[in-house]
Write an enzyme that holds these catalytic residues in place. Structure first.
Site, short mmCIF file in Angstrom:
data_model
loop_
_atom_site.label_atom_id
_atom_site.label_comp_id
_atom_site.label_asym_id
_atom_site.label_seq_id
_atom_site.Cartn_x
_atom_site.Cartn_y
_atom_site.Cartn_z
CG HIS A 273 -0.74 6.39 10.68
ND1 HIS A 273 0.02 5.82 9.40
CD2 HIS A 273 0.08 5.81 11.53
CE1 HIS A 273 0.69 5.05 9.66
NE2 HIS A 273 0.94 4.81 11.08
CG HIS B 171 4.73 7.03 12.48
ND1 HIS B 171 5.73 6.38 13.11
CD2 HIS B 171 3.84 6.21 12.27
CE1 HIS B 171 5.42 5.00 13.03
NE2 HIS B 171 4.38 5.09 12.39
#
Ligand code: AMP
Ligand code: ZN
Length: 175
Positions: A138, A136
């Site tokens: 951010h 992921h």
């Protein structure tokens, strides 16, 4: 009796085939899930719609949703739909599909929140602060230097000889 036996003879193979067919399709589905989805991965569950998320962007390969912790308002996670432990495990095709969408999602967040800057951060492995082991990125919009996001790079005196050696070593290392 004859009729009953006959019916059984006719039914068993059909029933048997159906069960076998069902069984193999369940096996196939589970196998496919193991490749693309990790059943115990929280982001895979969000991607599969099993748990809710505040989605901000979605296409065939990528999903972006608000981070539950909201370090700053609009803090978003961009994730590949295919499960990878982190960026270190990804090939160039899948990482390109992921990063391709980052600038436009970032601009949407900037515009929608009125932020004046943004930190784009990716943590790999526990030592680097990774807590969810599905790649992921951010996207943390910034509003003030005094907001809740702290990123500190402590600078060290440069030793150019050491820098040269280290750069050479990295350059010569096969991935
Ligand atoms: P990292 O520490 O880089 O692995 O980041 C993981 C992030 O996932 C954290 O910022 C969490 O707040 C966020 N997170 C964990 N669970 C959820 C969830 N269910 N929905 C949205 N964000 C989540
Ligand atoms: Zn996952």
């Amino acid at each position: 009796y004859n009729m009953f036996n006959c019916k059984l003879l006719l039914c068993i193979p059909v029933y048997g085939n159906t069960v076998q067919h069902l069984h193999s399709s369940i096996l196939y589905q589970n196998l496919a899930k193991e490749v693309y989805f990790m059943t115990d991965c929280i982001f895979c569950k969000i991607i599969a719609g099993k748990i809710p998320a505040a989605k901000v962007y979605e296409d065939e390969g990528v999903l972006a949703f608000l981070d539950i912790s909201q370090v700053t308002p609009g803090h978003t996670l961009v994730v590949p739909k295919k499960h990878f432990r982190n960026l270190l495990e990804m090939d160039s095709v899948n990482s390109s599909l992921l990063f391709e969408q980052v600038p436009q999602i970032a601009r949407k967040i900037m515009k929608a929140t009125g932020a004046t800057g943004m930190n784009i951060i990716n943590n790999n492995e526990e030592i680097a602060g990774q807590t969810v082991f599905h790649t992921h990125i951010h996207l943390a919009p910034r509003f003030s230097e005094k907001d809740d996001l702290k990123v500190t790079f402590v600078a060290h005196e440069p030793n150019f000889e050491e820098l040269g050696k280290l750069a050479e070593k990295i350059a010569q290392t096969k991935e």
